[in-house]
Design a protein around this motif. Structure first.
Motif, PDB file in Angstrom:
ATOM      1  N   GLU A  98      27.389  61.387  81.471  1.00 40.30           N
ATOM      2  CA  GLU A  98      26.674  60.107  81.483  1.00 40.30           C
ATOM      3  C   GLU A  98      25.172  60.304  81.671  1.00 40.30           C
ATOM      4  OE1 GLU A  98      26.104  55.898  81.395  1.00 40.30           O
ATOM      5  OE2 GLU A  98      27.575  57.315  80.577  1.00 40.30           O
ATOM      6  N   VAL A  99      24.795  61.200  82.591  1.00 38.25           N
ATOM      7  CA  VAL A  99      23.360  61.401  82.807  1.00 38.25           C
ATOM      8  C   VAL A  99      22.726  62.081  81.592  1.00 38.25           C
ATOM      9  CG1 VAL A  99      23.544  61.425  85.319  1.00 38.25           C
ATOM     10  CG2 VAL A  99      23.727  63.584  84.061  1.00 38.25           C
ATOM     11  N   GLN A 100      23.512  62.965  80.914  1.00 43.65           N
ATOM     12  CA  GLN A 100      22.997  63.593  79.696  1.00 43.65           C
ATOM     13  C   GLN A 100      22.803  62.535  78.603  1.00 43.65           C
ATOM     14  OE1 GLN A 100      21.890  66.570  79.319  1.00 43.65           O
ATOM     15  NE2 GLN A 100      22.594  67.507  81.243  1.00 43.65           N
ATOM     16  N   LEU A 113      18.930  61.101  87.218  1.00 40.43           N
ATOM     17  CA  LEU A 113      19.709  61.515  88.392  1.00 40.43           C
ATOM     18  C   LEU A 113      20.765  60.468  88.710  1.00 40.43           C
ATOM     19  CD1 LEU A 113      16.815  62.633  90.783  1.00 40.43           C
ATOM     20  CD2 LEU A 113      18.261  64.123  89.407  1.00 40.43           C
ATOM     21  N   MET A 114      21.937  60.962  89.180  1.00 34.77           N
ATOM     22  CA  MET A 114      22.932  60.076  89.760  1.00 34.77           C
ATOM     23  C   MET A 114      23.136  60.553  91.188  1.00 34.77           C
ATOM     24  SD  MET A 114      25.751  58.489  90.668  1.00 34.77           S
ATOM     25  CE  MET A 114      27.076  59.672  90.717  1.00 34.77           C
ATOM     26  N   PRO A 167      17.434  67.048  82.934  1.00 35.75           N
ATOM     27  CA  PRO A 167      18.072  68.206  82.271  1.00 35.75           C
ATOM     28  C   PRO A 167      18.640  69.187  83.301  1.00 35.75           C
ATOM     29  CG  PRO A 167      15.706  68.487  82.305  1.00 35.75           C
ATOM     30  CD  PRO A 167      15.950  67.121  82.865  1.00 35.75           C
ATOM     31  N   ASP A 168      19.413  70.142  82.795  1.00 34.55           N
ATOM     32  CA  ASP A 168      20.061  71.120  83.683  1.00 34.55           C
ATOM     33  C   ASP A 168      19.046  71.959  84.421  1.00 34.55           C
ATOM     34  OD1 ASP A 168      22.508  70.181  82.860  1.00 34.55           O
ATOM     35  OD2 ASP A 168      22.677  71.662  81.225  1.00 34.55           O
ATOM     36  N   SER A 169      17.858  72.107  83.829  1.00 37.36           N
ATOM     37  CA  SER A 169      16.843  72.968  84.440  1.00 37.36           C
ATOM     38  C   SER A 169      16.368  72.451  85.783  1.00 37.36           C
ATOM     39  CB  SER A 169      15.641  73.116  83.504  1.00 37.36           C
ATOM     40  OG  SER A 169      15.089  71.833  83.201  1.00 37.36           O
ATOM     41  N   LEU A 170      16.657  71.192  86.093  1.00 36.66           N
ATOM     42  CA  LEU A 170      16.244  70.657  87.394  1.00 36.66           C
ATOM     43  C   LEU A 170      16.955  71.402  88.523  1.00 36.66           C
ATOM     44  CD1 LEU A 170      16.174  66.786  86.819  1.00 36.66           C
ATOM     45  CD2 LEU A 170      14.228  68.311  87.131  1.00 36.66           C
ATOM     46  N   GLY A 171      18.229  71.703  88.335  1.00 39.37           N
ATOM     47  CA  GLY A 171      18.993  72.414  89.356  1.00 39.37           C
ATOM     48  C   GLY A 171      19.170  71.627  90.630  1.00 39.37           C
ATOM     49  N   ALA A 185      10.932  66.144  93.379  1.00 38.25           N
ATOM     50  CA  ALA A 185      11.497  67.448  93.761  1.00 38.25           C
ATOM     51  C   ALA A 185      11.142  68.521  92.739  1.00 38.25           C
ATOM     52  CB  ALA A 185      13.017  67.329  93.912  1.00 38.25           C
ATOM     53  N   SER A 186      10.888  68.123  91.506  1.00 35.02           N
ATOM     54  CA  SER A 186      10.525  69.084  90.460  1.00 35.02           C
ATOM     55  C   SER A 186       9.060  69.469  90.511  1.00 35.02           C
ATOM     56  CB  SER A 186      10.848  68.481  89.091  1.00 35.02           C
ATOM     57  OG  SER A 186      10.076  67.294  88.892  1.00 35.02           O
TER      58      SER A 186
END
Length: 521
Positions: free
Chosen positions: A87-89, A102-103, A115-119, A148-149
């Motif tokens: 869903e977030v993608q 973000l969820m 994106p996944d790079s946020l971690g 946070a990024s």
């Protein structure tokens, strides 16, 4: 003291008037065109700011609707990690509205992120935006903060509630202010060659969009346009911005967020084209102005020429040829011709007084005024020269009653009294005459009918307001007529004046009436 000649006087006055007229016209034209240009720029910026604010409002509402729809779906699947990730993608990639999505659960733990790079998945999120979203538990658009990024961002979120209304967390997206985002794509760069640009401020006066990326996130104070737009006002204004630049700004609010959109153009750039235009006008007008001045100089010479000739001839009035010399002068405009005729009339009057007429034959022994012969000679001279004049025929009201009640000696004193009042009320060039008995005449060379009426009225009022030899109450009646060259004879003129006097007597005396114009054949 040295006297300025007429040519120099005319040229100087014309030059001063021309310069003042041109300067006033130039300045007025510049001010009008400047105001029009500035008003146009202000209105254009106002309309553009309002348009972009409307677009931003629509964009933000669409984004919040996306998030609200997603939040309604998430409430039933908060434990399905794979579906949450999907869903977030979807939110991240479907509309390209967000730089990140973000969820987050109610305990601040990130359940899914893109994106996944946020971690960030599985981590506790403790940023100003996260804390505000958890605290308020309502739809939210934050002020700029460092996420946070490590990016400066604005966070847009929607709360997630289950069917019982319990708060489960939120779903939200970030707009990275220093990177390309949907707000930048909407507004564009709008940095034109003329220096115009657009910027957006939030409720805290932070720049969330600006053509200079280095200024994004800066807090601006002391700007009246920003203060006005944050009061939800829209409009336009000329101002000195926070960088000291004179600007023409239009502004409009974004209602749902309290943001303000400002579109502005440097005033100097707006007026540059006008300044070039006015400079070109001056260059193009200069040759024409020089030609006009040369024409004025030539006309000044022509105007002054007859007057110079008259002045030279007037120095030799005693010469037998003076009248002939003056008569040969070409008075090509009316004032010079009138002056020439006046000089000839003065010569004629001088010769009349010195030679052709005996003073005893032309004056009244009692009053010292011209008698009927002197009056007729003067009028004949003017008729020969074609010189216009006006005539006032005067009669003392109830003069027979004065003689009957007070005697002829007092009657003579009254005549002398009226003659003195005529001298006091007339011009030095006027001829004062006693036509006989209690009847008097004033001849006004070169005077129009209105001037003669004013003199007659002034005399009438002076006599009525004075104490005469018989006491108060002495009054006059008068008829006024004007003679134009070639219009009529002196006999006809006197008749018209006498008819006007008769009407004045018939209408109650103590009044001045104008004669009817001469009958035309």
């Amino acid at each position: 003291m040295p006297r300025i000649d007429l040519k120099s006087l005319i040229l100087g006055l014309s030059l001063v008037v021309a310069l003042l007229t041109f300067g006033n016209g130039f300045f007025a034209s510049y001010r009008i065109q400047r105001d029009l240009l500035m008003d146009h720029a202000l209105e254009s910026n106002r309309v553009y700011a309002a348009k972009q604010a409307h677009n931003a409002e629509g964009l933000l509402q669409a984004i919040q609707q996306q998030l609200a729809f997603s939040a309604s779906r998430l409430a039933a699947r908060m434990t399905d990690e794979a579906w949450l990730e999907e869903e977030v993608q979807r939110l991240k990639g479907q509309s390209q509205s967000f730089n990140s999505v973000l969820m987050v659960r109610a305990d601040a733990r990130v359940l899914a992120s893109a994106p996944d790079s946020l971690g960030l998945t599985g981590h506790i999120l403790d940023t100003p935006g996260a804390r505000e979203a958890l605290s308020r538990q309502t739809p939210l658009i934050t002020e700029p903060f460092i996420g946070a990024s490590g990016n400066l961002l604005v966070f847009i979120s929607q709360p997630i509630h289950d069917e019982q209304g319990r708060y489960l967390g939120y779903v939200g997206g970030s707009l990275y202010l220093h990177q390309e985002n949907i707000l930048q794509r909407l507004l564009g760069r709008h940095h034109y060659a003329d220096g115009s640009y657009i910027y957006v401020v939030d409720r805290g006066r932070h720049l969330i969009y600006h053509q200079d990326d280095a200024r994004v996130g800066e807090r601006v104070t002391g700007n009246p346009v920003i203060e006005a737009v944050l009061r939800s006002e829209s409009g336009s204004q000329r101002l000195i911005n926070s960088r000291g630049v004179d600007m023409l700004a239009g502004y409009a609010p974004v209602p749902s967020t309290g943001w303000g959109v400002v579109a502005q153009t440097p005033t100097e750039v707006t007026l540059n084209a006008l300044n070039r235009l006015m400079g070109e006008i001056v260059l193009r007008a200069t040759p024409f102005s020089v030609i006009c001045l040369l024409l004025i100089w030539w006309m000044a010479r022509r105007i002054a020429r007859p007057l110079e000739q008259l002045a030279a001839s007037a120095q030799h009035w005693e010469s037998n040829s003076a009248a002939e010399q003056i008569g040969a002068i070409r008075g090509w405009y009316s004032e010079a011709e009138q002056l020439k005729r006046s000089v000839l009339n003065g010569l004629a009057l001088l010769h009349m007084r010195l030679g052709r007429l005996n003073l005893e034959n032309v004056t009244d022994a009692l009053t010292g005024l011209f008698n009927r012969r002197g009056m007729q000679a003067a009028m004949d001279g003017w008729l020969m020269q074609g010189a216009p004049f006006s005539l006032v025929l005067i009669d003392i009201d109830y003069f027979k009653r004065v003689n009957d009640q007070h005697g002829h000696d007092v009657g003579d004193q009254v005549l002398e009294f009226v003659a003195q009042k005529m001298r006091e009320c007339s011009r030095g060039s006027d001829l004062l005459c006693r036509a006989g008995g209690e009847e008097f005449v004033i001849l006004l060379p070169g005077a129009e009918l209105d001037a003669a009426v004013q003199l007659a009225e002034r005399l009438r009022q002076a006599v009525a307001a004075s104490i005469s030899p018989t006491g108060s109450g002495l009054t006059l009646s008068a008829g006024v007529a004007h003679w134009n060259p070639g219009a009529e004879t002196t006999k006809s003129l006197l008749k018209r004046a006498d008819e006007a006097l008769y009407r004045a007597k018939g209408e109650g005396r103590n009044r001045v009436l104008c004669a009817e114009p001469p009958a035309t054949e």
